[in-house]
Design an enzyme around this catalytic site. Sequence first.
Site, mmCIF file in Angstrom:
data_model
loop_
_atom_site.group_PDB
_atom_site.id
_atom_site.type_symbol
_atom_site.label_atom_id
_atom_site.label_comp_id
_atom_site.label_asym_id
_atom_site.label_seq_id
_atom_site.Cartn_x
_atom_site.Cartn_y
_atom_site.Cartn_z
ATOM 1 N N TYR A 152 33.842 -21.722 15.058
ATOM 2 C CA TYR A 152 33.301 -22.612 16.085
ATOM 3 C C TYR A 152 34.066 -22.499 17.401
ATOM 4 O O TYR A 152 33.473 -22.402 18.478
ATOM 5 C CB TYR A 152 33.353 -24.052 15.562
ATOM 6 C CG TYR A 152 32.765 -25.097 16.476
ATOM 7 C CD1 TYR A 152 31.403 -25.325 16.503
ATOM 8 C CD2 TYR A 152 33.592 -25.891 17.279
ATOM 9 C CE1 TYR A 152 30.853 -26.308 17.314
ATOM 10 C CE2 TYR A 152 33.062 -26.867 18.094
ATOM 11 C CZ TYR A 152 31.690 -27.073 18.108
ATOM 12 O OH TYR A 152 31.156 -28.043 18.928
ATOM 13 N N LYS A 164 32.480 -21.241 20.938
ATOM 14 C CA LYS A 164 32.390 -22.112 22.110
ATOM 15 C C LYS A 164 33.197 -21.551 23.284
ATOM 16 O O LYS A 164 32.815 -21.744 24.454
ATOM 17 C CB LYS A 164 32.868 -23.519 21.751
ATOM 18 C CG LYS A 164 31.934 -24.263 20.807
ATOM 19 C CD LYS A 164 30.549 -24.455 21.415
ATOM 20 C CE LYS A 164 29.676 -25.345 20.547
ATOM 21 N NZ LYS A 164 28.336 -25.578 21.149
#
Length: 265
Positions: free
Chosen positions: A153, A157
């Site tokens: 993640y 991002k």
Amino acid sequence: MVHLTNLDGRSALVTGAGSGIGAACAALLAREGARVVVADLDLAAAERQASAIGATALGVDISSDQSVSDLFSAAEAAVGPLDIVVNSAGIAQMPKAPEEMRQTSWDKIVAVDLRGTWLVCTQAGGRMARRGKGSIINIASIAATMNGPLHAYGPAKAGVVMMTGNLAAEWGRSGVRINSVSPGHTLTPFIREKIEAGARDATPLEDFTALGRMVLPQEVAGAVLFLASDLASAITGVNLVVDCGASVTGGWRPYGWVPGARALA
């Protein structure tokens, strides 16, 4: 006084708008006068949210280029050429040691959170650039710039933040602004349910912020509205952090943590 966040006459698409931050963004844009398309992988959730705010609901899998292409065709057929696109769709990751993480899980997170954002951006930006105007807002995360045990993640991002800057330079002379918003831990309905059920401890999520609390979805939506509006007409390529000060507290840890609230006189 001119109401510079008024979006009357503008059309907006919000992905991941069936719940959480996306739903809050869609609701606020609609309240400010935009014609809104609520898009989500969960079409039933999108339909519920769209019904609540007077919007159009569409289904989409942002990891599929064909699904994203079909979404834009359907959205523009419903509300006209898009002035605003909010990239909120994504999937989260629970902390896990990298050697214990399945490669299929890593691939899925990156496919949605990074590749999916890219697919939506290229569809939106290409169309907006040909028309000479538009605003795109990508929902990133403080995990993009802060180390942590989110090994898929966080990098995904971080890629969103870098992508945002690249595309801002690419399309700026064509009248397209693109920015990202990086929320901290946000009290979405899903997280609230976990906390109330005792499945998640809110204490560390609150204590590691300067304000001593979690972010609310509508606070992220407020940042999105600002970046979408004429108030931000000279702003492009920025990453706006909305985290209740989580990213500024690290240096206080060796000194006993941030000071508590002062007593009121």
